[in-house]
Design an enzyme around this catalytic site. Structure first.
Site, PDB file in Angstrom:
ATOM      1  N   HIS A 257       0.821  -1.219   0.000  1.00 32.39           N
ATOM      2  CA  HIS A 257       0.000   0.000   0.000  1.00 32.39           C
ATOM      3  C   HIS A 257       0.854   1.268   0.000  1.00 32.39           C
ATOM      4  O   HIS A 257       1.940   1.323   0.558  1.00 32.39           O
ATOM      5  CB  HIS A 257      -0.988   0.006   1.176  1.00 32.39           C
ATOM      6  CG  HIS A 257      -0.359  -0.083   2.531  1.00 32.39           C
ATOM      7  ND1 HIS A 257      -1.049  -0.492   3.642  1.00 32.39           N
ATOM      8  CD2 HIS A 257       0.902   0.169   2.971  1.00 32.39           C
ATOM      9  CE1 HIS A 257      -0.260  -0.460   4.703  1.00 32.39           C
ATOM     10  NE2 HIS A 257       0.929  -0.060   4.310  1.00 32.39           N
ATOM     11  N   ASN A 258       0.326   2.280  -0.685  1.00 32.51           N
ATOM     12  CA  ASN A 258       0.926   3.626  -0.766  1.00 32.51           C
ATOM     13  C   ASN A 258       2.219   3.677  -1.572  1.00 32.51           C
ATOM     14  O   ASN A 258       2.893   4.720  -1.592  1.00 32.51           O
ATOM     15  CB  ASN A 258       1.220   4.216   0.624  1.00 32.51           C
ATOM     16  CG  ASN A 258       0.002   4.276   1.510  1.00 32.51           C
ATOM     17  OD1 ASN A 258      -1.122   4.327   1.034  1.00 32.51           O
ATOM     18  ND2 ASN A 258       0.229   4.271   2.810  1.00 32.51           N
TER      19      ASN A 258
END
Length: 352
Positions: A257-258
């Site tokens: 994620h991210n």
């Protein structure tokens, strides 16, 4: 007899046309009008095939080859028997790729088992989904509410497109791919088994044990990205996971994620990229490497295979090892360790 390839050969090409395509030079201009139709390894090649020769260790195969054209460099051209047509180029691998694309145009992109624009009666398409003309949906695919898909895109058998996702034009969503919480651009290829947009791995210790952090970001995949089979791209936690234009990701890669990946990056198989990593444009990461969370890798940096990146990498740097550091430093350290090990073994023999 079973055919040697599932891909149909094209109409073929003269050697002169291939030389022009690659910016190369034929060793014997008398061969210019000969026609070839396919690619093959030196050992299996016939008179209608193009073969690559860039490593002298294959010289024995070259001596017995019947290839109609051998692509090689000026450095190795003298090793090719005089009886064979030779195309001399600056970069044999690049030229061989160009020739392959010309001779096998249908192999550049996965194709559908259905006719273009067909929506299988065995597929599910939600009434609120919006599909442009010539979208192909194969059996047992599922397209959820509010999905938008552009013209020429193929959704292959068993693929699942979650609510609200958008997919551009001319893309291929492979067999059993799942797409959630994602915006996907034009001419993207997701090979079979790719997972896009599932939860990122986020937990914090709480009174009752590990507590889940919400993951409310999206995945943004820009134009001409290709992602290999069984790779996973997690959605962002509170901001988006982004993969930049023309980036190529191999099989079995984890993007957490991210993560933000720039344009024209190459990420080889079994790489793991932890959360909130930022990669610039043109980064290359060798196979089975790991990147620690919140690390920044600058534009054009290269990471050697089987490395662990635990700190920021400057733009244009070449790093390797565990933990990764500049390649020259890593090689010096490995050389010193070998000397110490050899010296220790010598002392053990003397003591014995």
């Amino acid at each position: 007899m079973t055919a040697s390839s599932f891909f149909q050969r094209g109409e073929g090409s003269t050697l002169a046309a291939l030389a022009s395509l690659c910016g190369g030079e034929l060793r014997d201009v008398a061969s210019a009008d000969l026609i070839v139709h396919g690619l093959a390894a030196l050992r299996q090649a016939g008179s209608g095939d193009v073969a690559l020769f860039e490593n002298p260790s294959y010289s024995a195969d070259l001596e017995t080859s019947h290839a109609g054209l051998v692509v090689t460099s000026k450095r190795h051209a003298s090793l090719v028997p005089e009886r064979m047509a030779v195309l001399i180029v600056r970069s044999p691998q690049v030229a061989f790729g160009q020739i392959g694309r010309a001779l096998y145009p249908d192999a550049l992109r996965p194709t559908s088992i259905e006719a273009t624009g067909t929506i299988s009666a065995q597929a599910f398409v939600h009434p609120s989904a919006s599909l442009e003309s010539n979208v192909t949906v194969e059996p047992f695919a599922s397209i959820g509410p509010g999905v938008a898909i552009g013209s020429g895109t193929i959704v292959a058998a068993g693929a699942s497109i979650g609510a609200g996702c958008q997919i551009g034009r001319g893309s291929f969503i492979g067999q059993n791919v799942t797409v959630q919480h994602a915006l996907i651009g034009n001419h993207v290829i997701l090979h079979p088994g790719v997972r896009v947009g599932q939860d990122g791995f986020g937990y914090v210790p709480g009174p009752a044990g590990l507590e889940k952090m919400v993951q409310i970001g999206r995945v943004i995949i820009q134009d001409r990205v290709e992602i290999g089979a069984n790779s996973a791209v997690d959605r962002g936690a509170v901001r988006d996971t982004v993969i930049g234009e023309n980036t190529k990701i191999d099989n079995l890669v984890q993007v957490a994620h991210n993560v933000v990946i720039g344009r024209n990056c190459v990420i080889v198989g079994q790489v793991g990229i932890a959360g909130s990593v930022t990669m610039g444009d043109g980064v290359a990461i060798g196979g089975q490497s790991g990147v620690n969370g919140h690390v920044t890798i600058g534009n054009g940096a290269q990471i050697a295979a089987v490395s662990v990146v635990a700190a920021d990498v400057p733009a244009g740097a070449r790093w390797g090892g565990t933990p990764a550091r500049p390649v020259r430093e890593w090689i010096r350290e490995m050389t010193a360790l070998k000397r110490i090990a050899h010296s220790s073994r010598g002392n053990e023999r003397d003591d014995g």
